[in-house]
Design a protein around this motif. Structure first.
Motif, mmCIF file in Angstrom:
data_model
loop_
_atom_site.group_PDB
_atom_site.id
_atom_site.type_symbol
_atom_site.label_atom_id
_atom_site.label_comp_id
_atom_site.label_asym_id
_atom_site.label_seq_id
_atom_site.Cartn_x
_atom_site.Cartn_y
_atom_site.Cartn_z
ATOM 1 N N PRO A 24 -7.738 -19.781 18.942
ATOM 2 C CA PRO A 24 -7.515 -18.513 19.662
ATOM 3 C C PRO A 24 -6.405 -17.652 19.058
ATOM 4 C CG PRO A 24 -7.701 -20.353 21.192
ATOM 5 C CD PRO A 24 -7.639 -20.951 19.832
ATOM 6 N N ALA A 25 -5.515 -18.263 18.264
ATOM 7 C CA ALA A 25 -4.439 -17.493 17.639
ATOM 8 C C ALA A 25 -4.939 -16.623 16.493
ATOM 9 C CB ALA A 25 -3.346 -18.436 17.132
ATOM 10 N N VAL A 26 -6.181 -16.815 16.063
ATOM 11 C CA VAL A 26 -6.740 -16.101 14.917
ATOM 12 C C VAL A 26 -7.668 -14.992 15.385
ATOM 13 C CG1 VAL A 26 -8.180 -16.309 12.863
ATOM 14 C CG2 VAL A 26 -6.535 -18.115 13.420
ATOM 15 N N ALA A 27 -7.375 -13.766 14.964
ATOM 16 C CA ALA A 27 -8.247 -12.642 15.294
ATOM 17 C C ALA A 27 -9.447 -12.592 14.363
ATOM 18 C CB ALA A 27 -7.467 -11.337 15.216
ATOM 19 N N ARG A 28 -9.226 -12.813 13.076
ATOM 20 C CA ARG A 28 -10.300 -12.870 12.091
ATOM 21 C C ARG A 28 -9.779 -13.600 10.862
ATOM 22 N NH1 ARG A 28 -10.917 -6.938 9.221
ATOM 23 N NH2 ARG A 28 -8.693 -6.569 8.862
ATOM 24 N N SER A 29 -10.690 -14.135 10.092
ATOM 25 C CA SER A 29 -10.286 -14.885 8.899
ATOM 26 C C SER A 29 -11.382 -14.791 7.849
ATOM 27 C CB SER A 29 -10.007 -16.348 9.246
ATOM 28 O OG SER A 29 -11.189 -16.992 9.688
ATOM 29 N N ALA A 30 -11.022 -15.115 6.615
ATOM 30 C CA ALA A 30 -11.984 -15.117 5.518
ATOM 31 C C ALA A 30 -11.609 -16.226 4.549
ATOM 32 C CB ALA A 30 -11.983 -13.768 4.807
ATOM 33 N N THR A 31 -12.565 -17.099 4.267
ATOM 34 C CA THR A 31 -12.351 -18.186 3.319
ATOM 35 C C THR A 31 -12.856 -17.765 1.951
ATOM 36 O OG1 THR A 31 -12.636 -19.806 5.087
ATOM 37 C CG2 THR A 31 -12.782 -20.618 2.834
ATOM 38 N N ALA A 32 -12.089 -18.119 0.910
ATOM 39 C CA ALA A 32 -12.455 -17.748 -0.454
ATOM 40 C C ALA A 32 -12.114 -18.880 -1.412
ATOM 41 C CB ALA A 32 -11.728 -16.481 -0.885
ATOM 42 N N THR A 33 -12.879 -18.981 -2.476
ATOM 43 C CA THR A 33 -12.555 -19.891 -3.564
ATOM 44 C C THR A 33 -11.552 -19.214 -4.492
ATOM 45 O OG1 THR A 33 -14.723 -20.948 -3.523
ATOM 46 C CG2 THR A 33 -13.485 -21.126 -5.572
ATOM 47 N N ILE A 34 -10.583 -19.977 -4.985
ATOM 48 C CA ILE A 34 -9.687 -19.495 -6.038
ATOM 49 C C ILE A 34 -10.178 -20.097 -7.353
ATOM 50 C CG2 ILE A 34 -7.310 -19.430 -6.891
ATOM 51 C CD1 ILE A 34 -6.405 -19.890 -3.983
ATOM 52 N N ALA A 35 -10.477 -19.254 -8.331
ATOM 53 C CA ALA A 35 -11.073 -19.735 -9.574
ATOM 54 C C ALA A 35 -10.531 -18.963 -10.763
ATOM 55 C CB ALA A 35 -12.592 -19.598 -9.521
ATOM 56 N N GLN A 36 -10.680 -19.573 -11.930
ATOM 57 C CA GLN A 36 -10.359 -18.899 -13.181
ATOM 58 C C GLN A 36 -11.637 -18.303 -13.743
ATOM 59 O OE1 GLN A 36 -7.200 -18.931 -14.342
ATOM 60 N NE2 GLN A 36 -7.238 -18.464 -16.503
ATOM 61 N N VAL A 37 -11.645 -16.982 -13.930
ATOM 62 C CA VAL A 37 -12.804 -16.308 -14.500
ATOM 63 C C VAL A 37 -12.365 -15.557 -15.751
ATOM 64 C CG1 VAL A 37 -13.872 -16.043 -12.224
ATOM 65 C CG2 VAL A 37 -12.480 -14.181 -13.155
ATOM 66 N N LEU A 38 -13.345 -15.093 -16.507
ATOM 67 C CA LEU A 38 -13.071 -14.220 -17.649
ATOM 68 C C LEU A 38 -13.461 -12.802 -17.269
ATOM 69 C CD1 LEU A 38 -14.523 -16.393 -20.562
ATOM 70 C CD2 LEU A 38 -12.111 -16.086 -19.962
ATOM 71 N N VAL A 39 -12.515 -11.874 -17.409
ATOM 72 C CA VAL A 39 -12.802 -10.456 -17.177
ATOM 73 C C VAL A 39 -12.614 -9.746 -18.513
ATOM 74 C CG1 VAL A 39 -12.210 -8.383 -15.880
ATOM 75 C CG2 VAL A 39 -11.988 -10.622 -14.792
ATOM 76 N N ASP A 40 -13.708 -9.291 -19.096
ATOM 77 C CA ASP A 40 -13.672 -8.756 -20.470
ATOM 78 C C ASP A 40 -12.931 -9.707 -21.395
ATOM 79 O OD1 ASP A 40 -15.232 -6.589 -19.874
ATOM 80 O OD2 ASP A 40 -13.620 -5.116 -19.941
ATOM 81 N N ASP A 41 -13.270 -10.987 -21.296
ATOM 82 C CA ASP A 41 -12.699 -12.065 -22.115
ATOM 83 C C ASP A 41 -11.240 -12.382 -21.795
ATOM 84 O OD1 ASP A 41 -15.081 -12.505 -23.565
ATOM 85 O OD2 ASP A 41 -14.595 -10.882 -24.946
ATOM 86 N N GLY B 253 -19.550 -9.433 2.359
ATOM 87 C CA GLY B 253 -19.153 -8.771 3.593
ATOM 88 C C GLY B 253 -17.793 -9.161 4.125
ATOM 89 N N THR B 254 -16.991 -9.870 3.329
ATOM 90 C CA THR B 254 -15.655 -10.266 3.781
ATOM 91 C C THR B 254 -14.844 -9.035 4.183
ATOM 92 O OG1 THR B 254 -15.572 -12.282 2.458
ATOM 93 C CG2 THR B 254 -13.466 -11.306 3.051
ATOM 94 N N THR B 255 -14.179 -9.114 5.343
ATOM 95 C CA THR B 255 -13.410 -7.965 5.844
ATOM 96 C C THR B 255 -11.898 -8.157 5.736
ATOM 97 O OG1 THR B 255 -13.504 -8.864 8.103
ATOM 98 C CG2 THR B 255 -15.215 -7.281 7.461
ATOM 99 N N VAL B 256 -11.459 -9.360 5.382
ATOM 100 C CA VAL B 256 -10.028 -9.599 5.177
ATOM 101 C C VAL B 256 -9.791 -9.658 3.673
ATOM 102 C CG1 VAL B 256 -8.055 -11.085 5.680
ATOM 103 C CG2 VAL B 256 -9.946 -10.940 7.314
ATOM 104 N N HIS B 257 -8.920 -8.797 3.170
ATOM 105 C CA HIS B 257 -8.714 -8.675 1.725
ATOM 106 C C HIS B 257 -7.275 -8.239 1.461
ATOM 107 C CE1 HIS B 257 -9.055 -7.039 -2.375
ATOM 108 N NE2 HIS B 257 -10.115 -7.819 -2.504
ATOM 109 N N PRO B 258 -6.690 -8.663 0.346
ATOM 110 C CA PRO B 258 -5.354 -8.165 -0.010
ATOM 111 C C PRO B 258 -5.316 -6.641 -0.071
ATOM 112 C CG PRO B 258 -5.930 -10.048 -1.372
ATOM 113 C CD PRO B 258 -7.168 -9.702 -0.596
ATOM 114 N N THR B 259 -4.102 -6.089 -0.088
ATOM 115 C CA THR B 259 -3.893 -4.649 0.015
ATOM 116 C C THR B 259 -4.657 -3.867 -1.056
ATOM 117 O OG1 THR B 259 -1.675 -5.023 0.906
ATOM 118 C CG2 THR B 259 -2.152 -2.823 0.061
ATOM 119 N N ILE B 260 -5.496 -2.951 -0.619
ATOM 120 C CA ILE B 260 -6.237 -2.082 -1.534
ATOM 121 C C ILE B 260 -5.364 -0.876 -1.883
ATOM 122 C CG2 ILE B 260 -8.201 -0.516 -1.744
ATOM 123 C CD1 ILE B 260 -8.985 -3.393 -2.077
#
Length: 221
Positions: A81-98, A109-116
């Motif tokens: 009940p202390a949680v209004a909303r939450s989002a689970t995510a995997t933390i991974a190492q990816v390549l972005v433009d190598d 559709g995740t609605t919880v995200h770090p500051t945009i």
């Protein structure tokens, strides 16, 4: 006054000395003002947790675990009940433009995200948000496409936002992180480093109201 004195013609030795004193005074005042502005900026960064990526209240994370297992472990937290909303995510190492990049692999559709900072958070397959350092280093902007992948291949993703990330994951880097919907890199050999659940607390609730999760770290601003 200092600028005027620096540009005025010198008519005597005393005038030259006075001009030097005025110029030195002007430079000194400018230095003090610059220091005050810099200090104020640091104070603002310290006091405004949103500038540090904290659009959520709490992150619970664990290394060496996949998202499905972590989701089972944190189910009592997400359902509390202390949680209004939450989002689970995997933390991974990816390549972005190598470029090796630590990333949050989100559910669609995740609605919880770090500051945009600009644009929006990625919500669909083929969308990605990048930290400011990555945007600069890769010389990309909103609407540009980047290659994203792992050891077994790459795919393209469209940059839909830039973000500041809280100090999560192994690198804990505010500006060299990324986030994308996890299905974007399905089958591309991306290996998970861990998992995290991002939490917005219910009104009046505190982090102390959350149930403990064995083997996980609770991080707050």
């Amino acid at each position: 006054m200092g600028a005027a004195a620096a540009l005025a013609p010198v008519r005597s030795a005393a005038g030259a000395a006075a001009r030097s004193a005025l110029v030195a005074t002007t430079l000194g005042v400018a230095g003090v003002v610059a220091l005050l502005v810099f200090s104020a900026s640091l104070t603002n960064l310290r006091d405004d947790v949103g500038l540090q990526g904290w659009s959520m209240d709490v992150v619970v994370q664990a290394g060496g675990v996949d998202e499905a297992t972590f989701g089972d472990l944190t189910a009592p937290v997400s359902d509390d009940p202390a949680v209004a909303r939450s989002a689970t995510a995997t933390i991974a190492q990816v390549l972005v433009d190598d470029e090796p990049t630590e990333a949050l692999l989100l559910r669609p559709g995740t609605t919880v995200h770090p500051t945009i900072r600009t644009g929006r958070a990625p919500t669909a397959v083929g969308e990605i948000a990048l930290g400011a350092d990555l945007v600069r280093d890769l010389d990309v902007g909103l609407g540009d496409r980047v290659d994203v992948g792992g050891a077994e291949g790459t795919t393209e993703a469209t940059v839909v936002g830039t973000a500041t990330y809280p100090e999560v994951g192994e690198q804990a880097d505010l500006a060299s992180f990324a986030s994308l919907v996890g299905h974007t890199v399905d089958g591309l050999g991306v290996q998970p480093l861990g998992a995290a659940v991002m939490i917005d607390l219910a009104p009046g609730a505190t982090v102390d109201d959350l149930p403990a999760v064995d083997g996980a770290e609770t991080i707050t601003p």
